[in-house]
Design a protein around this motif. Sequence first.
Motif, mmCIF file in Angstrom:
data_model
loop_
_atom_site.group_PDB
_atom_site.id
_atom_site.type_symbol
_atom_site.label_atom_id
_atom_site.label_comp_id
_atom_site.label_asym_id
_atom_site.label_seq_id
_atom_site.Cartn_x
_atom_site.Cartn_y
_atom_site.Cartn_z
ATOM 1 N N PHE A 11 -6.700 -8.161 -0.347
ATOM 2 C CA PHE A 11 -5.597 -7.844 0.544
ATOM 3 C C PHE A 11 -6.051 -8.094 1.975
ATOM 4 O O PHE A 11 -7.235 -8.280 2.239
ATOM 5 N N MET A 12 -5.113 -8.112 2.883
ATOM 6 C CA MET A 12 -5.403 -8.422 4.275
ATOM 7 C C MET A 12 -6.214 -7.298 4.907
ATOM 8 O O MET A 12 -5.863 -6.116 4.793
ATOM 9 N N PHE A 63 0.825 -1.203 0.000
ATOM 10 C CA PHE A 63 0.000 0.000 0.000
ATOM 11 C C PHE A 63 0.860 1.254 0.000
ATOM 12 O O PHE A 63 1.962 1.279 0.551
ATOM 13 N N ASN A 64 0.324 2.312 -0.591
ATOM 14 C CA ASN A 64 0.963 3.617 -0.575
ATOM 15 C C ASN A 64 -0.144 4.657 -0.446
ATOM 16 O O ASN A 64 -1.208 4.513 -1.043
ATOM 17 N N ASN A 93 -10.819 20.208 -0.374
ATOM 18 C CA ASN A 93 -9.765 19.854 0.577
ATOM 19 C C ASN A 93 -8.851 18.780 -0.010
ATOM 20 O O ASN A 93 -9.178 18.144 -1.013
ATOM 21 N N LEU A 94 -7.740 18.575 0.668
ATOM 22 C CA LEU A 94 -6.846 17.492 0.259
ATOM 23 C C LEU A 94 -7.537 16.148 0.402
ATOM 24 O O LEU A 94 -8.399 15.970 1.265
ATOM 25 N N VAL A 95 -7.145 15.206 -0.423
ATOM 26 C CA VAL A 95 -7.636 13.839 -0.328
ATOM 27 C C VAL A 95 -6.444 12.918 -0.127
ATOM 28 O O VAL A 95 -5.313 13.262 -0.453
ATOM 29 N N ALA A 96 -6.714 11.755 0.411
ATOM 30 C CA ALA A 96 -5.688 10.729 0.547
ATOM 31 C C ALA A 96 -6.035 9.615 -0.446
ATOM 32 O O ALA A 96 -7.057 8.950 -0.296
ATOM 33 N N GLU A 97 -5.211 9.487 -1.460
ATOM 34 C CA GLU A 97 -5.397 8.403 -2.424
ATOM 35 C C GLU A 97 -4.703 7.167 -1.872
ATOM 36 O O GLU A 97 -3.556 7.240 -1.422
ATOM 37 N N ILE A 98 -5.384 6.048 -1.890
ATOM 38 C CA ILE A 98 -4.812 4.797 -1.410
ATOM 39 C C ILE A 98 -4.510 3.927 -2.621
ATOM 40 O O ILE A 98 -5.406 3.579 -3.393
ATOM 41 N N PHE A 113 -7.239 -1.721 7.145
ATOM 42 C CA PHE A 113 -7.703 -0.840 8.219
ATOM 43 C C PHE A 113 -6.571 0.073 8.704
ATOM 44 O O PHE A 113 -6.782 1.253 8.977
ATOM 45 N N GLU A 114 -5.382 -0.470 8.816
ATOM 46 C CA GLU A 114 -4.227 0.318 9.240
ATOM 47 C C GLU A 114 -3.937 1.433 8.236
ATOM 48 O O GLU A 114 -3.663 2.577 8.616
ATOM 49 N N VAL A 115 -4.010 1.115 6.966
ATOM 50 C CA VAL A 115 -3.784 2.113 5.912
ATOM 51 C C VAL A 115 -4.859 3.201 5.977
ATOM 52 O O VAL A 115 -4.566 4.393 5.844
#
Length: 69
Positions: free
Chosen positions: A50-51, A4-5, A16-21, A56-58
């Motif tokens: 994926f796990m 993941f990144n 607003n800013l977004v977080a692309e996963i 969830f952590e990402v």
Amino acid sequence: MSKFNIELSSVPDRENLVAEIWYEKKMVAEVNKEIEKFVIEFYLDEKISFMLDEFFEVLENAKRRILER
């Protein structure tokens, strides 16, 4: 090593800013806070596995990074 990144991005259709996963080389989701709550949008055109705990952590990391800005 995680596949993941998270990329913080300013996109034209959001205020607003977004977080692309990204997973490997595919953007799988976007986390944003355009309203008072966080929203996730998925961008999938095929099955990807994926796990769950790692995902969830990402997501928590993406949320934290948006709040830090």
